[in-house]
Design an enzyme around this catalytic site. Structure first.
Site, PDB file in Angstrom:
ATOM      1  N   HIS A  71      11.066  38.022  32.464  1.00  0.00           N
ATOM      2  CA  HIS A  71       9.586  38.141  32.241  1.00  0.00           C
ATOM      3  C   HIS A  71       9.438  36.310  31.972  1.00  0.00           C
ATOM      4  CE1 HIS A  71       9.802  39.228  28.423  1.00  0.00           C
ATOM      5  NE2 HIS A  71       8.340  38.442  27.946  1.00  0.00           N
ATOM      6  N   CYS A 156      -4.029  51.709  58.294  1.00  0.00           N
ATOM      7  CA  CYS A 156      -4.989  53.056  58.038  1.00  0.00           C
ATOM      8  C   CYS A 156      -5.382  53.620  59.143  1.00  0.00           C
ATOM      9  CB  CYS A 156      -5.310  53.291  56.789  1.00  0.00           C
ATOM     10  SG  CYS A 156      -6.050  51.997  56.360  1.00  0.00           S
TER      11      CYS A 156
END
Ligand SMILES: Cc1cc2nc3c(=O)[nH]c(=O)nc-3n(C[C@H](O)[C@H](O)[C@H](O)COP(=O)(O)O)c2cc1C
Length: 180
Positions: A71, A156
């Site tokens: 990170h 969708c």
């Protein structure tokens, strides 16, 4: 060579993130990718490595990452951060400042002067909810650029606003941020 950190969330549009990574690499940028766990279930991180020639990271707690601090490494390397696609869940975590996976932790560790752009992609009903709109507002207040989703037919099955914009337009916007 500019360094683009691409963060991808668990949206159906994550397949387009591979194309975005490829386009940015072809334009001469170094592109490293951080994926959420869900994003890495939808598309293999190896694909990002293949099109960019740079590492793609998912889990810094993985056995193979022992001793590293991914990170910090990716956030200090980056000249710009683009989150594309940003799912509703990843958006909420970024807005709250959570650091519970590599993309969110890298976003928090990003130096303040590094520009950041979020590209939400989700079902139109999800996008219209007060919670999602609130989180987008929070990121704007925090200095993020927000690339509004396109309108059209969604995977969708519904029509409406929520599609990830064209990857050429996202790459252009990333280069605008780099030029500043
Ligand atoms: C095939 C598939 C497609 C999905 N597409 C979206 C999407 O476009 N946008 C979204 O916000 N969530 C989408 N989801 C739901 C997210 O994957 C889910 O909310 C997940 O927790 C996202 O987390 P992350 O992006 O923080 O990893 C999808 C789920 C599946 C199974």
């Amino acid at each position: 060579m500019s360094h683009v950190l691409l963060a991808a969330g668990g949206s159906v549009a994550v397949y387009k993130a591979c194309d975005l990574a490829s386009k940015l690499a072809q334009r001469g940028h170094g592109v490293r990718t951080v994926l959420t766990g869900r994003a890495a279930e939808l598309v293999n991180p190896q694909l990002f490595e293949a099109v960019t020639g740079e590492p793609a990271y998912v889990d810094e707690y993985d056995e193979t990452r022992r001793g590293a601090m991914d990170h910090i490494d990716v956030s200090t390397w980056a000249d710009v951060l683009v989150v594309a696609p940003c799912s509703a869940n990843l958006l909420a975590r970024l807005a709250l400042g959570l650091a519970d996976d590599l993309p969110t932790t890298a976003a928090l560790a990003l130096p303040a002067d590094v520009p950041r752009l979020v590209c939400p992609a989700m079902n139109p009903h999800m996008l219209a909810t007060p919670a999602v709109q609130r989180h987008l507002g929070t990121l704007r207040e925090d200095g993020w650029g927000v690339f509004e989703p396109d309108e059209g037919h969604m995977a969708c099955g519904v029509n409406g606003r929520g599609r990830l914009p064209d990857t050429v337009e996202i790459a252009d916007r990333v280069e605008e941020l780099l030029a500043r």
